[in-house]
Design an enzyme around this catalytic site. Structure first.
Site, PDB file in Angstrom:
ATOM      1  N   GLU A 193       9.545  15.762  15.650  1.00  0.00           N
ATOM      2  CA  GLU A 193       9.940  15.623  14.251  1.00  0.00           C
ATOM      3  C   GLU A 193       9.138  16.640  13.422  1.00  0.00           C
ATOM      4  OE1 GLU A 193       8.740  12.051  12.100  1.00  0.00           O
ATOM      5  OE2 GLU A 193      10.803  11.842  11.421  1.00  0.00           O
ATOM      6  N   THR A 216       5.864   7.438  13.829  1.00  0.00           N
ATOM      7  CA  THR A 216       5.820   6.671  15.079  1.00  0.00           C
ATOM      8  C   THR A 216       4.380   6.522  15.548  1.00  0.00           C
ATOM      9  OG1 THR A 216       8.053   7.336  15.661  1.00  0.00           O
ATOM     10  CG2 THR A 216       6.619   6.702  17.494  1.00  0.00           C
ATOM     11  N   GLU A 240       9.663   0.889  10.734  1.00  0.00           N
ATOM     12  CA  GLU A 240      10.738   1.890  10.549  1.00  0.00           C
ATOM     13  C   GLU A 240      10.074   3.246  10.716  1.00  0.00           C
ATOM     14  OE1 GLU A 240      13.753   0.972  10.105  1.00  0.00           O
ATOM     15  OE2 GLU A 240      13.599  -1.042   9.271  1.00  0.00           O
ATOM     16  N   GLY A 259       2.819   3.822  13.530  1.00  0.00           N
ATOM     17  CA  GLY A 259       3.505   2.569  13.888  1.00  0.00           C
ATOM     18  C   GLY A 259       2.965   1.974  15.179  1.00  0.00           C
ATOM     19  N   LYS A 285       0.865  -1.191   0.000  1.00  0.00           N
ATOM     20  CA  LYS A 285       0.000   0.000   0.000  1.00  0.00           C
ATOM     21  C   LYS A 285       0.897   1.235   0.000  1.00  0.00           C
ATOM     22  CE  LYS A 285      -1.816   2.925   2.790  1.00  0.00           C
ATOM     23  NZ  LYS A 285      -1.776   4.099   1.904  1.00  0.00           N
ATOM     24  N   GLY A 320       6.969   4.717   8.279  1.00  0.00           N
ATOM     25  CA  GLY A 320       6.105   5.879   8.431  1.00  0.00           C
ATOM     26  C   GLY A 320       6.280   6.486   9.809  1.00  0.00           C
TER      27      GLY A 320
HETATM   28  P1  NAP Z   1       2.348   8.146   8.029  1.00  0.00           P
HETATM   29  O1  NAP Z   1       1.320   9.192   8.128  1.00  0.00           O
HETATM   30  O2  NAP Z   1       2.624   7.301   9.202  1.00  0.00           O
HETATM   31  O3  NAP Z   1       1.923   7.246   6.766  1.00  0.00           O
HETATM   32  C1  NAP Z   1       2.701   6.162   6.339  1.00  0.00           C
HETATM   33  C2  NAP Z   1       1.816   5.162   5.622  1.00  0.00           C
HETATM   34  O4  NAP Z   1       0.873   4.630   6.562  1.00  0.00           O
HETATM   35  C3  NAP Z   1       0.987   5.768   4.494  1.00  0.00           C
HETATM   36  O5  NAP Z   1       0.891   4.816   3.450  1.00  0.00           O
HETATM   37  C4  NAP Z   1      -0.364   5.994   5.167  1.00  0.00           C
HETATM   38  O6  NAP Z   1      -1.444   6.038   4.253  1.00  0.00           O
HETATM   39  C5  NAP Z   1      -0.447   4.767   6.055  1.00  0.00           C
HETATM   40  N1  NAP Z   1      -1.370   4.882   7.189  1.00  0.00           N
HETATM   41  C6  NAP Z   1      -1.813   6.004   7.798  1.00  0.00           C
HETATM   42  N2  NAP Z   1      -2.662   5.677   8.815  1.00  0.00           N
HETATM   43  C7  NAP Z   1      -2.749   4.323   8.838  1.00  0.00           C
HETATM   44  C8  NAP Z   1      -3.453   3.385   9.650  1.00  0.00           C
HETATM   45  N3  NAP Z   1      -4.237   3.767  10.656  1.00  0.00           N
HETATM   46  N4  NAP Z   1      -3.292   2.072   9.396  1.00  0.00           N
HETATM   47  C9  NAP Z   1      -2.493   1.641   8.403  1.00  0.00           C
HETATM   48  N5  NAP Z   1      -1.818   2.487   7.586  1.00  0.00           N
HETATM   49  C10 NAP Z   1      -1.923   3.813   7.808  1.00  0.00           C
HETATM   50  O7  NAP Z   1       3.763   8.735   7.596  1.00  0.00           O
HETATM   51  P2  NAP Z   1       4.070   9.751   6.410  1.00  0.00           P
HETATM   52  O8  NAP Z   1       3.595  11.083   6.833  1.00  0.00           O
HETATM   53  O9  NAP Z   1       3.618   9.173   5.108  1.00  0.00           O
HETATM   54  O10 NAP Z   1       5.666   9.682   6.367  1.00  0.00           O
HETATM   55  C11 NAP Z   1       6.451  10.433   7.196  1.00  0.00           C
HETATM   56  C12 NAP Z   1       6.929   9.624   8.393  1.00  0.00           C
HETATM   57  O11 NAP Z   1       7.630   8.457   7.954  1.00  0.00           O
HETATM   58  C13 NAP Z   1       7.920  10.381   9.243  1.00  0.00           C
HETATM   59  O12 NAP Z   1       7.618  10.206  10.599  1.00  0.00           O
HETATM   60  C14 NAP Z   1       9.256   9.733   8.896  1.00  0.00           C
HETATM   61  O13 NAP Z   1      10.234   9.865   9.889  1.00  0.00           O
HETATM   62  C15 NAP Z   1       8.851   8.336   8.678  1.00  0.00           C
HETATM   63  N6  NAP Z   1       9.869   7.619   7.863  1.00  0.00           N
HETATM   64  C16 NAP Z   1      10.659   6.683   8.472  1.00  0.00           C
HETATM   65  C17 NAP Z   1      11.643   6.023   7.728  1.00  0.00           C
HETATM   66  C18 NAP Z   1      12.520   4.979   8.372  1.00  0.00           C
HETATM   67  O14 NAP Z   1      13.086   4.171   7.638  1.00  0.00           O
HETATM   68  N7  NAP Z   1      12.654   4.947   9.688  1.00  0.00           N
HETATM   69  C19 NAP Z   1      11.812   6.307   6.379  1.00  0.00           C
HETATM   70  C20 NAP Z   1      10.980   7.256   5.797  1.00  0.00           C
HETATM   71  C21 NAP Z   1      10.000   7.906   6.558  1.00  0.00           C
HETATM   72  P3  NAP Z   1      -1.951   7.484   3.686  1.00  0.00           P
HETATM   73  O15 NAP Z   1      -0.860   7.963   2.822  1.00  0.00           O
HETATM   74  O16 NAP Z   1      -3.181   7.160   2.958  1.00  0.00           O
HETATM   75  O17 NAP Z   1      -2.161   8.353   4.889  1.00  0.00           O
END
Ligand code: NAP
Length: 497
Positions: free
Chosen positions: A400, A246, A267, A249, A191, A244
């Site tokens: 963050e 925390t 991650e 997660g 996804k 994504g």
């Molecule tokens: P996010 O809001 O957590 O979204 C990540 C993914 O999860 C998206 O595909 C999102 O879908 C989906 N999602 C959202 N709510 C969900 C739920 N309740 N159940 C299942 N899936 C759900 O993160 P983001 O804003 O896209 O990305 C930024 C974050 O990613 C930052 O915190 C960054 O530090 C972290 N990140 C970490 C790494 C690592 O390797 N540690 C690498 C890159 C990024 P939608 O797009 O439809 O909301």
């Protein structure tokens, strides 16, 4: 490639055919509801494509297809040497379409074309090729048992894996998830983030062309809160791999507990320390301090957003970093000269602007940036921003921001630098700059993060694992260690008469 001009890329973008349908059972298909969602270009706000908006009924269908594919053994029981051939061919096909995929990623994410051609696509190719080439070289084990016994310890695929990825490095994180999960024989449902589904949809068809059996890889675009949640709670999904925030997660861990305890690897976010001692190569450290925060507009989980500088050089060093920040003024992502593109969307830009206001109110001193740029472009551009006079209790040092905002914090000695670095809920990455090997090594050893650089930032390649300590997650992407997240260990104990 980089010899192309902005005009070449603009004309290629005008001709680009974009696929927005889901990839299910080996072919592109609409969502069962027929619903779509527009994906917009962060560079100028224009619509790129209508993308299938998959729902829970699409998820159920894809899971059933994935289970059937897994149980057929067409991929899961294929000899590792044959799986290798398919993955290596897939990497070659991505390489053959490198410019097209780099352009898609540039338009969909707003990443500079120099980055998508020079980093994102080559990194995805390398990840898939490396995992494919590795899979027929890892051996299982025979345990040291008494002579009348033989015990086999084998790695077996989990079954069906759901991979949920973010918008900041869509192609790279997709490759980091797909390469090891497929190499180890799983069926996978990916996804992508709602903002950035295009590169994953494109490379899925190339996987089929490379010989991946139908149903082994499916890509379902759709909302995290409904589709992502449904996949995470699904009892027929055996593994969940996530990159994504925390916050999300933590929810996924709960979903796993509420359902079938699917293996869940995360991650997550970061607030990484970048520690500079007075005896470092300051020219290089200043250049990399800027890279560490402004690369990808600060929308990087490992961004070195806390610049922790020895007090006796702080003023001089900040001047050097402010100077470096001018190399990161935002520009059109299709221009090969652009180093930093736009924020992903208006909401993310507002978050950045809100944090800049919070920083001001907390008493930090704005040394550069703090304003939107190129407002008439239709895109979401923000200037590289530097705050001095930050202490580690301020929100701009703890939370963050996920934008081009650096917080500079002073320290007096190594002990204080380590204490500041470790005073965070996160533990993803960091770096230390010093020409004293003892200082550098002692500080690197004491900072509790998954990846630490000494005299570099963002160092590493496919040969080393990547992941977080503390609330930055629990899984490991890249290297042979990534195979651990997608396999169960099975013991077979044999006794002889
Ligand atoms: P996010 O809001 O957590 O979204 C990540 C993914 O999860 C998206 O595909 C999102 O879908 C989906 N999602 C959202 N709510 C969900 C739920 N309740 N159940 C299942 N899936 C759900 O993160 P983001 O804003 O896209 O990305 C930024 C974050 O990613 C930052 O915190 C960054 O530090 C972290 N990140 C970490 C790494 C690592 O390797 N540690 C690498 C890159 C990024 P939608 O797009 O439809 O909301």
């Amino acid at each position: 490639m980089l010899d192309k001009t902005i005009k070449d890329w603009q004309s290629a973008a005008a001709k680009l055919e974009i696929e927005g349908r889901a990839f299910i059972d080996g072919r592109y298909q609409d969502a069962l509801s027929g619903e779509t969602r527009a994906t917009l270009s962060p560079g100028d706000g224009r619509k790129l494509a209508d993308v299938a908006n998959c729902g829970t009924e699409d998820a159920d269908r894809a899971v059933a297809i994935a289970q059937k594919a897994f149980q057929s053994g067409a991929w899961s029981a294929m000899a590792p040497a044959d799986r290798k051939m398919v993955l290596v061919r897939w990497a070659e096909l991505i390489e053959d379409h490198a410019d097209e995929i780099a352009l898609l990623e540039c338009l969909d994410v707003g990443k500079p074309i120099a980055d998508t051609t020079g980093v994102d696509v080559p990194s995805a190719v390398r990840t898939i090729r490396w995992s494919g080439e590795a899979i027929d070289k890892v051996y299982d084990q025979i345990a040291p048992t008494p002579a009348n016994c033989l015990a086999l310890v084998q790695r077996l695929p989990l079954g069906v894996v759901a991979a949920i990825v973010p918008w900041n490095f869509p192609l790279s994180t997709t490759a980091w998830k797909l390469a090891p999960s497929l190499a180890t024989g799983n069926s996978v449902i990916l996804k992508p983030a709602s903002n950035t589904p295009l590169s994953a949809l494109r490379i899925a068809a190339l996987a089929s062309e490379a010989g991946l059996p139908d149903g082994v890889l499916q890509v379902l675009p759709g909302p995290g809160g409904s589709l992502g949640r449904h996949l995470s709670l699904h009892d027929d999904i055996d593994g969940l791999t996530f990159t994504g925030s925390t916050e999300v997660g933590k929810q996924l861990m709960q979903y796993s507990g509420e359902s079938n305890l699917k293996r869940t690897f995360l991650e997550l976010g970061g607030k990484s320390p970048n520690i500079v001692f007075a005896d470092a190569n300051l020219e290089k450290a200043a250049a990399f301090a800027a890279v560490a925060v402004f690369y990808n507009g600060g929308q990087t989980c490992t961004a070195g957003t806390r610049l922790i500088v020895e007090e006796n050089i702080r003023e001089q060093f900040i001047e050097m970093v402010v100077e470096q920040s001018r190399n990161w003024l935002p520009g059109d992502p299709l221009d090969p000269a652009t180093a930093m593109g736009p924020m992903i969307d208006a909401a993310q830009m507002k978050t950045v602007a809100d944090y800049v206001e919070i920083g001001r109110q907390e008493g930090a001193s704005l040394m550069a940036g703090g304003v939107q740029a190129m407002a008439d472009s239709g895109g979401c551009y923000y200037e590289p921003t530097i705050f001095d006079g930050v202490n580690n209790n301020m929100r701009i040092a703890r939370e963050e921001i996920f934008g081009p905002v650096m917080s500079v914090i002073g320290f007096k000695d190594a002990e204080e630098a380590i204490a500041i670095a470790n005073d965070s809920i996160y533990g993803l990455a960091g770096a230390v700059w010093s020409n004293n090997i003892n200082t550098a090594h002692q500080v690197a050893a004491a900072v509790r993060v998954g990846t630490m650089g000494i005299n570099n930032y963002f160092g590493g390649d496919m040969t080393v694992p990547f992941g977080g300590f503390k609330q930055s997650g629990n899984g490991r992407d890249k290297s042979i260690h990534a195979f651990d997240d997608y396999t169960e260990l099975k013991t077979t104990w044999i006794e002889f008469e």
